[in-house]
Enzyme design. Sequence first.
Site, PDB file in Angstrom:
ATOM      1  N   THR A 214      24.741  37.785 -25.558  1.00 51.42           N
ATOM      2  CA  THR A 214      25.087  38.644 -26.437  1.00 51.42           C
ATOM      3  C   THR A 214      25.278  38.078 -27.730  1.00 51.42           C
ATOM      4  O   THR A 214      26.342  38.506 -28.509  1.00 51.42           O
ATOM      5  CB  THR A 214      26.786  39.122 -25.690  1.00 51.42           C
ATOM      6  OG1 THR A 214      27.374  37.997 -25.490  1.00 51.42           O
ATOM      7  CG2 THR A 214      26.395  39.836 -24.453  1.00 51.42           C
ATOM      8  N   GLY A 215      24.783  36.976 -28.031  1.00 51.32           N
ATOM      9  CA  GLY A 215      24.759  36.348 -29.114  1.00 51.32           C
ATOM     10  C   GLY A 215      24.096  34.988 -29.049  1.00 51.32           C
ATOM     11  O   GLY A 215      23.909  34.375 -28.077  1.00 51.32           O
TER      12      GLY A 215
ATOM     13  N   HIS B 139      12.827  25.566 -29.845  1.00 50.24           N
ATOM     14  CA  HIS B 139      14.065  26.114 -28.985  1.00 50.24           C
ATOM     15  C   HIS B 139      15.046  26.168 -29.977  1.00 50.24           C
ATOM     16  O   HIS B 139      15.332  25.132 -30.428  1.00 50.24           O
ATOM     17  CB  HIS B 139      14.208  25.335 -27.711  1.00 50.24           C
ATOM     18  CG  HIS B 139      13.190  25.519 -26.625  1.00 50.24           C
ATOM     19  ND1 HIS B 139      13.121  24.722 -25.653  1.00 50.24           N
ATOM     20  CD2 HIS B 139      12.510  26.737 -26.523  1.00 50.24           C
ATOM     21  CE1 HIS B 139      12.214  25.426 -24.846  1.00 50.24           C
ATOM     22  NE2 HIS B 139      11.892  26.369 -25.215  1.00 50.24           N
TER      23      HIS B 139
ATOM     24  N   THR C 251       7.055  27.618 -37.004  1.00 50.75           N
ATOM     25  CA  THR C 251       5.718  28.060 -38.009  1.00 50.75           C
ATOM     26  C   THR C 251       6.557  29.021 -39.043  1.00 50.75           C
ATOM     27  O   THR C 251       5.854  28.960 -40.257  1.00 50.75           O
ATOM     28  CB  THR C 251       4.791  28.951 -37.631  1.00 50.75           C
ATOM     29  OG1 THR C 251       5.351  30.078 -36.663  1.00 50.75           O
ATOM     30  CG2 THR C 251       4.028  28.248 -36.645  1.00 50.75           C
TER      31      THR C 251
ATOM     32  N   THR D  55      -0.164  27.414 -33.514  1.00 56.13           N
ATOM     33  CA  THR D  55       1.086  26.786 -34.122  1.00 56.13           C
ATOM     34  C   THR D  55       0.743  25.636 -35.275  1.00 56.13           C
ATOM     35  O   THR D  55       1.470  25.264 -35.889  1.00 56.13           O
ATOM     36  CB  THR D  55       2.118  26.342 -33.236  1.00 56.13           C
ATOM     37  OG1 THR D  55       1.575  25.233 -32.394  1.00 56.13           O
ATOM     38  CG2 THR D  55       2.698  27.421 -32.385  1.00 56.13           C
TER      39      THR D  55
ATOM     40  N   ASP E 274       9.950  32.762 -26.848  1.00 60.36           N
ATOM     41  CA  ASP E 274      11.094  33.081 -27.851  1.00 60.36           C
ATOM     42  C   ASP E 274      12.058  34.086 -27.183  1.00 60.36           C
ATOM     43  O   ASP E 274      12.570  35.008 -28.179  1.00 60.36           O
ATOM     44  CB  ASP E 274      10.216  33.826 -28.919  1.00 60.36           C
ATOM     45  CG  ASP E 274       9.256  32.818 -29.548  1.00 60.36           C
ATOM     46  OD1 ASP E 274       9.768  31.525 -29.582  1.00 60.36           O
ATOM     47  OD2 ASP E 274       8.165  33.172 -30.155  1.00 60.36           O
TER      48      ASP E 274
HETATM   49  P1  IMP Z   1      -1.008  26.959 -29.631  1.00 62.57           P
HETATM   50  O1  IMP Z   1      -0.028  26.952 -28.499  1.00 62.57           O
HETATM   51  O2  IMP Z   1      -0.202  26.397 -30.739  1.00 62.57           O
HETATM   52  O3  IMP Z   1      -2.177  26.568 -29.294  1.00 62.57           O
HETATM   53  O4  IMP Z   1      -0.985  28.554 -30.072  1.00 62.57           O
HETATM   54  C1  IMP Z   1      -1.729  29.587 -29.396  1.00 62.57           C
HETATM   55  C2  IMP Z   1      -0.772  30.863 -29.317  1.00 62.57           C
HETATM   56  O5  IMP Z   1       0.367  30.570 -28.517  1.00 62.57           O
HETATM   57  C3  IMP Z   1      -0.479  31.369 -30.650  1.00 62.57           C
HETATM   58  O6  IMP Z   1      -0.542  32.675 -30.917  1.00 62.57           O
HETATM   59  C4  IMP Z   1       1.107  30.577 -30.610  1.00 62.57           C
HETATM   60  O7  IMP Z   1       1.687  31.695 -31.841  1.00 62.57           O
HETATM   61  C5  IMP Z   1       1.549  31.131 -29.361  1.00 62.57           C
HETATM   62  N1  IMP Z   1       2.752  30.065 -29.258  1.00 62.57           N
HETATM   63  C6  IMP Z   1       2.463  28.688 -28.973  1.00 62.57           C
HETATM   64  N2  IMP Z   1       3.901  28.336 -28.610  1.00 62.57           N
HETATM   65  C7  IMP Z   1       4.545  29.257 -28.578  1.00 62.57           C
HETATM   66  C8  IMP Z   1       6.007  29.440 -28.415  1.00 62.57           C
HETATM   67  O8  IMP Z   1       6.806  28.342 -28.033  1.00 62.57           O
HETATM   68  N3  IMP Z   1       6.726  30.561 -28.653  1.00 62.57           N
HETATM   69  C9  IMP Z   1       5.938  31.692 -28.949  1.00 62.57           C
HETATM   70  N4  IMP Z   1       4.640  31.564 -29.230  1.00 62.57           N
HETATM   71  C10 IMP Z   1       3.904  30.451 -28.944  1.00 62.57           C
HETATM   72 MG    MG Z   2      10.361  29.663 -29.281  1.00 65.50          MG
END
Ligand code: IMP
Ligand code: MG
Length: 352
Positions: free
Chosen positions: A340-341, A62, A269, A142, A32
Amino acid sequence: MGNLKLSKGVKKPFHGVFCLVCTVVVDGFFGDGGKGKLVSYLSVADEIAVCARGGVGPNAGHTVVDDGVTFKLRMVPCGFVNHSTRLLIGPGVVVNPEVVIKEVKELGIEDRFGIDPQCAIIEAKHIEADGKGHLKEIIGTTGTGTGPCNADRALRVAKMAKEIPELEEFLTDVSTEINEAIDSGANVLLEGTQGTYISLYHGTYPFVTSNDVCASAICSDVGVGPTKIDEVILVLKAYVTRVGAGFLAGEISFEEARNRGWDEYGTVTGRQRRAAPFNFELARRAVMLNGATQIALTKLDISYPECKGASDYDALNEEAVSFVEKVEKELGLPVTFIGTGPGVREIIDRRT
Ligand code: IMP
Ligand code: MG
């Protein structure tokens, strides 16, 4: 570029010719960080011929804002913003056919999208297993079925993309396409997902995702060997966020995060992300784990609102500049991009 040393292969005119490169983009914290926006920008700025997604699956979210329109993507590579970029999903990725087909249709990219026959397929049973018990309650996944699908792949019982009739028209040998593009001298971008510290191997196990997500894993996901890579861009957000369970050094409360403007909500989520200040120790280790050659420092406008929308380094105030310089000094790498945005063009590109 001032006194920054350009690393090998950074796009710059050389005898009037632009150096053509194969670049990997990965996140140096917990995901993220704004990879999607950077990849969309690069697809246009660097005239990317092929943008291929590695990474885990539709657990990724994304966000791309182009001309005021917000796209939330989970499967399709973010290079779609450039209408002549070929968009591919590598065999290392697990695919939810419903999600991918919906995104392809919404974006109207049918004629330039391809998926590898060996992508593993997420089925209803995987989503069900991901939505309860240990995975939901302890790990805080997720819930997209990504982990259980990867488990089935390791057990050699997963379905493959080549078995799904709805995907047939998109099937292509992704690794051959990418390697041919690289060999022909085209610009290629390999798009990672998630972040270094939720890597199955290098993250905070067991609070991690179900595969490695560091730069070499992204290459493996799409079938590109390490000698083909010129640049690894490590995306680091100006502060750190994490969704789901697991240790987060320097974590502040949700309320404090809201005060600082660091409150973010998950693309997939909708959960509020946990937040902490920029972490130099994690950043240094991420540089090592990914073999980074450049840094993209994102969301600088959140910490330094005066620089919102800036596309020129000279527009940054003293405080923002000293943070950028500290990052460069501590990590020993040039900060080539500064976010920057949210807009694709709200970026300082210091390579030119
Ligand atoms: P999973 O990948 O859905 O099995 O989740 C396992 C961990 O990875 C959890 O803490 C999710 O929140 C985190 N996670 C999975 N994909 C992302 C992503 O794209 N960005 C941030 N956290 C993620
Ligand atoms: Mg993301």
